[in-house]
Design a protein around this motif. Structure first.
Motif, PDB file in Angstrom:
ATOM      1  N   SER A   1      -4.846  11.488  -0.980  1.00 25.94           N
ATOM      2  CA  SER A   1      -5.230  12.151  -2.518  1.00 25.94           C
ATOM      3  C   SER A   1      -3.813  11.715  -2.819  1.00 25.94           C
ATOM      4  N   PRO A   2      -3.702  11.295  -4.301  1.00 24.75           N
ATOM      5  CA  PRO A   2      -2.355  11.348  -5.123  1.00 24.75           C
ATOM      6  C   PRO A   2      -1.402  12.734  -5.293  1.00 24.75           C
ATOM      7  N   ASP A   3      -2.579  14.036  -5.146  1.00 26.26           N
ATOM      8  CA  ASP A   3      -2.044  15.343  -5.232  1.00 26.26           C
ATOM      9  C   ASP A   3      -1.452  15.859  -3.824  1.00 26.26           C
ATOM     10  N   ALA A   4      -1.257  15.680  -2.862  1.00 30.67           N
ATOM     11  CA  ALA A   4      -1.450  15.977  -1.527  1.00 30.67           C
ATOM     12  C   ALA A   4       0.109  16.142  -1.487  1.00 30.67           C
ATOM     13  N   PRO A   5       0.598  16.756  -0.715  1.00 31.50           N
ATOM     14  CA  PRO A   5       2.007  16.420  -0.394  1.00 31.50           C
ATOM     15  C   PRO A   5       2.304  15.477   0.178  1.00 31.50           C
ATOM     16  N   ARG A   6       3.335  14.266  -0.218  1.00 29.68           N
ATOM     17  CA  ARG A   6       3.846  13.403   0.424  1.00 29.68           C
ATOM     18  C   ARG A   6       4.450  13.136   1.166  1.00 29.68           C
ATOM     19  N   VAL A   7       3.973  11.829   2.335  1.00 29.62           N
ATOM     20  CA  VAL A   7       4.604  12.138   3.191  1.00 29.62           C
ATOM     21  C   VAL A   7       4.905   9.880   3.547  1.00 29.62           C
TER      22      VAL A   7
ATOM     23  N   LEU B   1      13.855   1.912   2.864  1.00 32.27           N
ATOM     24  CA  LEU B   1      13.648   3.164   2.704  1.00 32.27           C
ATOM     25  C   LEU B   1      14.557   3.406   0.918  1.00 32.27           C
ATOM     26  N   ALA B   2      15.361   2.689   0.315  1.00 27.74           N
ATOM     27  CA  ALA B   2      15.272   2.386  -1.019  1.00 27.74           C
ATOM     28  C   ALA B   2      13.809   2.311  -1.722  1.00 27.74           C
ATOM     29  N   LEU B   3      12.942   2.471  -1.683  1.00 24.00           N
ATOM     30  CA  LEU B   3      11.411   2.147  -2.010  1.00 24.00           C
ATOM     31  C   LEU B   3      11.093   3.571  -2.015  1.00 24.00           C
ATOM     32  N   ALA B   4      11.473   3.681  -0.269  1.00 23.80           N
ATOM     33  CA  ALA B   4      10.589   4.949  -0.362  1.00 23.80           C
ATOM     34  C   ALA B   4      10.981   6.277  -0.923  1.00 23.80           C
ATOM     35  N   ASP B   5      12.872   6.028  -1.263  1.00 22.48           N
ATOM     36  CA  ASP B   5      12.984   6.926  -2.115  1.00 22.48           C
ATOM     37  C   ASP B   5      13.448   6.808  -2.763  1.00 22.48           C
ATOM     38  N   ALA B   6      12.553   6.340  -3.828  1.00 24.78           N
ATOM     39  CA  ALA B   6      12.932   6.394  -5.502  1.00 24.78           C
ATOM     40  C   ALA B   6      11.275   7.050  -5.610  1.00 24.78           C
ATOM     41  N   GLU B   7      10.558   7.006  -4.968  1.00 23.96           N
ATOM     42  CA  GLU B   7       9.737   8.611  -5.238  1.00 23.96           C
ATOM     43  C   GLU B   7      10.154   9.838  -4.542  1.00 23.96           C
ATOM     44  N   GLU B   8      11.224  10.292  -4.236  1.00 28.50           N
ATOM     45  CA  GLU B   8      11.194  11.583  -2.991  1.00 28.50           C
ATOM     46  C   GLU B   8      10.375  12.029  -2.738  1.00 28.50           C
ATOM     47  N   PRO B   9      10.196  12.115  -1.738  1.00 30.96           N
ATOM     48  CA  PRO B   9       9.179  12.266  -0.933  1.00 30.96           C
ATOM     49  C   PRO B   9       9.289  13.575  -0.560  1.00 30.96           C
ATOM     50  N   ASP B  10       8.032  14.237   0.071  1.00 29.25           N
ATOM     51  CA  ASP B  10       8.385  16.038   0.484  1.00 29.25           C
ATOM     52  C   ASP B  10       8.873  15.279   1.752  1.00 29.25           C
ATOM     53  N   LEU B  11       8.540  14.240   2.626  1.00 31.39           N
ATOM     54  CA  LEU B  11       8.421  14.282   3.539  1.00 31.39           C
ATOM     55  C   LEU B  11       8.603  12.712   4.060  1.00 31.39           C
ATOM     56  N   LEU B  12      10.164  12.636   4.342  1.00 30.87           N
ATOM     57  CA  LEU B  12      10.215  10.926   4.835  1.00 30.87           C
ATOM     58  C   LEU B  12      10.862  11.001   6.619  1.00 30.87           C
ATOM     59  N   ILE B  13      10.145   9.689   7.142  1.00 27.31           N
ATOM     60  CA  ILE B  13      10.169   9.989   8.432  1.00 27.31           C
ATOM     61  C   ILE B  13      10.618   8.017   8.769  1.00 27.31           C
TER      62      ILE B  13
ATOM     63  N   LEU C   1      -0.074  10.181   2.046  1.00 25.47           N
ATOM     64  CA  LEU C   1       0.249   8.468   2.764  1.00 25.47           C
ATOM     65  C   LEU C   1       0.708   7.394   2.814  1.00 25.47           C
ATOM     66  N   ARG C   2       2.232   7.774   2.892  1.00 31.10           N
ATOM     67  CA  ARG C   2       2.542   5.951   2.644  1.00 31.10           C
ATOM     68  C   ARG C   2       3.529   5.611   4.178  1.00 31.10           C
ATOM     69  N   LEU C   3       2.957   3.991   3.965  1.00 25.74           N
ATOM     70  CA  LEU C   3       3.971   3.748   5.316  1.00 25.74           C
ATOM     71  C   LEU C   3       4.118   2.386   4.699  1.00 25.74           C
ATOM     72  N   LEU C   4       5.567   3.167   5.089  1.00 27.00           N
ATOM     73  CA  LEU C   4       6.541   0.762   4.963  1.00 27.00           C
ATOM     74  C   LEU C   4       7.318   0.722   6.755  1.00 27.00           C
ATOM     75  N   SER C   5       6.570  -0.626   6.331  1.00 25.38           N
ATOM     76  CA  SER C   5       7.092  -1.103   7.823  1.00 25.38           C
ATOM     77  C   SER C   5       7.279  -2.610   7.042  1.00 25.38           C
ATOM     78  N   PRO C   6       8.748  -3.534   7.216  1.00 25.44           N
ATOM     79  CA  PRO C   6       9.487  -4.476   6.866  1.00 25.44           C
ATOM     80  C   PRO C   6       9.606  -5.010   8.368  1.00 25.44           C
ATOM     81  N   ALA C   7       8.364  -6.141   8.258  1.00 23.52           N
ATOM     82  CA  ALA C   7       8.546  -6.949   9.713  1.00 23.52           C
ATOM     83  C   ALA C   7       8.629  -8.935   9.092  1.00 23.52           C
ATOM     84  N   VAL C   8       9.904  -8.681  10.498  1.00 21.09           N
ATOM     85  CA  VAL C   8      10.743  -9.410  10.642  1.00 21.09           C
ATOM     86  C   VAL C   8      10.340 -10.411  12.089  1.00 21.09           C
ATOM     87  N   GLU C   9      11.315 -11.569  11.994  1.00 16.80           N
ATOM     88  CA  GLU C   9      11.807 -12.120  13.196  1.00 16.80           C
ATOM     89  C   GLU C   9      12.953 -12.199  13.297  1.00 16.80           C
TER      90      GLU C   9
END
Ligand code: BES
Ligand code: MN
Ligand code: ZN
Length: 462
Positions: free
Chosen positions: A218-224, A322-334, A275-283
């Motif tokens: 839910s978009p209204d729930a705490p953002r992790v 992390l810059a993308l994550a930080d833009a929405e100031e999540p309640d918890l960033l791991i 929940l948001r999951l970000l993963s840069p995938a590279v070789e």
């Protein structure tokens, strides 16, 4: 689709051989309750309830009547919480049930974690012992946790020829489909424009870099927000690694595997969070298109980064995520990353390092690690060391010039790219079991995922 290799319980009510776990304290009482023939057998075979000792007690007809399993000083601080994870490797094939002497939920989880085998290239020979889910435990929950760990271990164990950036993204898409999450994969021109560091690090490989962006709940729930380092293989780039240092580098996506495993647990349990999951995938490969020592690269955050060493690639790709994550100031960033050899030198392979400026969160992380038998140790974000990353030509360098505090300077580098988010935890993990220990088979390991799930469940569970 659940992982076909993922170990599962036998249905309740199945006929099964009882396993009695015995510590030093409870041993006299347990021994006294046995038949005299069984006591004679145990004496003849020199059984004692030392950690990991096993006795198969025969019945009159020669079948196994019950199993005794030693725990040693079961209440001692040094006890292994996953001790029962040794059982699947010790017992003959068959059906078993736990008969007390141990925390049933913890032992059942340890059993499933210890039953894992990587079977992608060679069928495992022979049946494995199976466990009936103990009465009163949440078997579905334990199965979910073990299944997520098995999925992550499979990703770490799969070599880079079969797991490149596209396959990491495919694993995330599979997870999204299973749980009804939204997913976007950013690649090509959009990646080069919006995530320049991810693009630069991945540019040398014929297998194109990409950024995974999964959202659920839910978009209204705490953002992790979870961020996982997804380096399918780390050659070191032009500052190439020596062969010994490169040998295990298929595991350099262990952070992405951990983040995906947490996401699997969280979505499977239906926790009340966004929940948001970000993963840069590279070789991180070597070619004429590789980024170079001395290059100055733009980042998503706007900071210009001078490249001191192309082998410090993880912090670069994480910086843009992390810059993308930080833009929405999540309640918890791991964030999770196999980031530095220095963290391994400090704490060894079994104890990931974590960093946070949030004291209350640090306590909660350490406590969740103990509760989940997924221990970690805090290292300091010692602010004065940030000057070790000073550059003469750019905003910062990606490495410090000297040999000191490598895990700390890497963590301080990451913090520069998430300045708004206070509740940020960075895990620097190893992602590999160098040898088999109870519940932790040799090979790829998903570290800190059970810890983070426990933390999230405590905060956002129903
Ligand atoms: N993936 C490695 C870190 C690593 C190495 C983790 C071995 C676990 C085991 C990372 O990309 C790396 O190469 N880090 C360098 C950084 C250095 C160049 C500042 C390291 O730790 O040597
Ligand atoms: Mn590297
Ligand atoms: Zn790396």
């Amino acid at each position: 689709m659940t992982n076909p290799a993922s170990p599962e319980f036998l249905p309740a009510g199945s006929r099964a051989i009882p396993i009695r776990c015995v510590g030093t304290a409870g041993w006299p009482e347990t021994e006294a309750a046995l038949s005299s023939a069984q006591r004679t057998y145990l004496r003849a075979t020199d059984f004692s309830p030392k950690p990991g000792r096993l006795a198969l007690l025969p019945a009159e007809d020669g079948s196994i009547a019950r199993v005794l399993f030693g725990l040693g000083e079961a209440e001692g601080a040094g006890r292994d919480r996953l001790a029962a994870g040794r059982l699947p490797g010790l017992l003959p094939p068959g059906s078993y049930r736990l008969e007390g002497g141990i925390d049933p939920a913890e032992a059942a989880l340890a059993w499933l974690l210890g039953s894992y085998r990587f079977g992608r290239y060679r069928e495992a020979t022979g049946e494995r012992p199976r466990l009936v889910a103990p009465d009163g435990v949440d078997a579905a929950e334990i199965g979910r946790i073990a299944g997520a760990v098995a999925m992550g271990r499979d990703l770490v164990n799969t070599p880079a020829n079969d797991l490149g950036p596209a396959e990491i993204a495919a694993a995330a898409c599979d997870l999204a489909r299973r749980h009804g999450a939204l997913i976007a994969i950013i690649a090509d021109e959009a990646l080069a424009r919006d995530f320049p560091l991810v693009h630069a690090v991945g540019a040398a490989s014929v297998r194109a870099p990409r950024l995974i962006d999964l959202t659920w709940g839910s978009p209204d729930a705490p953002r992790v927000t979870l961020v996982g380092k997804g380096v399918a293989f780390d050659t070191g780039g032009l500052d190439i690694k020596p062969s010994a240092g490169m040998l295990l580098m298929k595991k350099d996506m262990g952070g992405a595997a951990a983040a995906l495993a947490v996401a699997d647990m969280v979505m499977g349990a239906g926790l009340n969070l966004r929940l948001r999951l970000l993963s840069p995938a590279v070789e991180n490969a070597v070619s004429g298109a590789a980024f170079r020592p001395g290059d100055v690269l733009a980042s998503r955050a706007g900071l210009k980064v001078e490249i001191g060493n192309t082998d410090a690639e993880g912090r670069l790709i994480l910086a843009d995520a992390l810059a993308l994550a930080d833009a929405e100031e999540p309640d918890l960033l791991i964030d999770f990353a196999t980031l530095t050899g220095a963290a391994r030198v400090a704490l060894g392979p079994d104890l990931p390092a974590f960093f946070t400026e949030d004291e209350a969160l640090a306590g909660a992380v350490a406590a969740a690690g103990l509760e989940a038998a997924d221990p970690v140790w805090r290292l300091p974000l010692h602010a004065p060391y940030a000057s070790l990353l000073d550059s003469k030509v750019a905003d910062l360098n990606n490495v410090s010039g000297g040999p000191f505090a490598g895990a700390i300077t890497a963590a301080l580098f990451l913090r520069r790219f998430a300045p708004k988010t206070r509740a940020h935890v960075h895990f620097d993990l190893y992602g590999w079991n160098p040898s088999t220990k109870p519940g932790r088979p040799e090979g790829g390991e998903v570290q800190t995922a059970r810890l983070v799930y426990r933390l999230l469940k405590d905060r956002y569970g129903g």
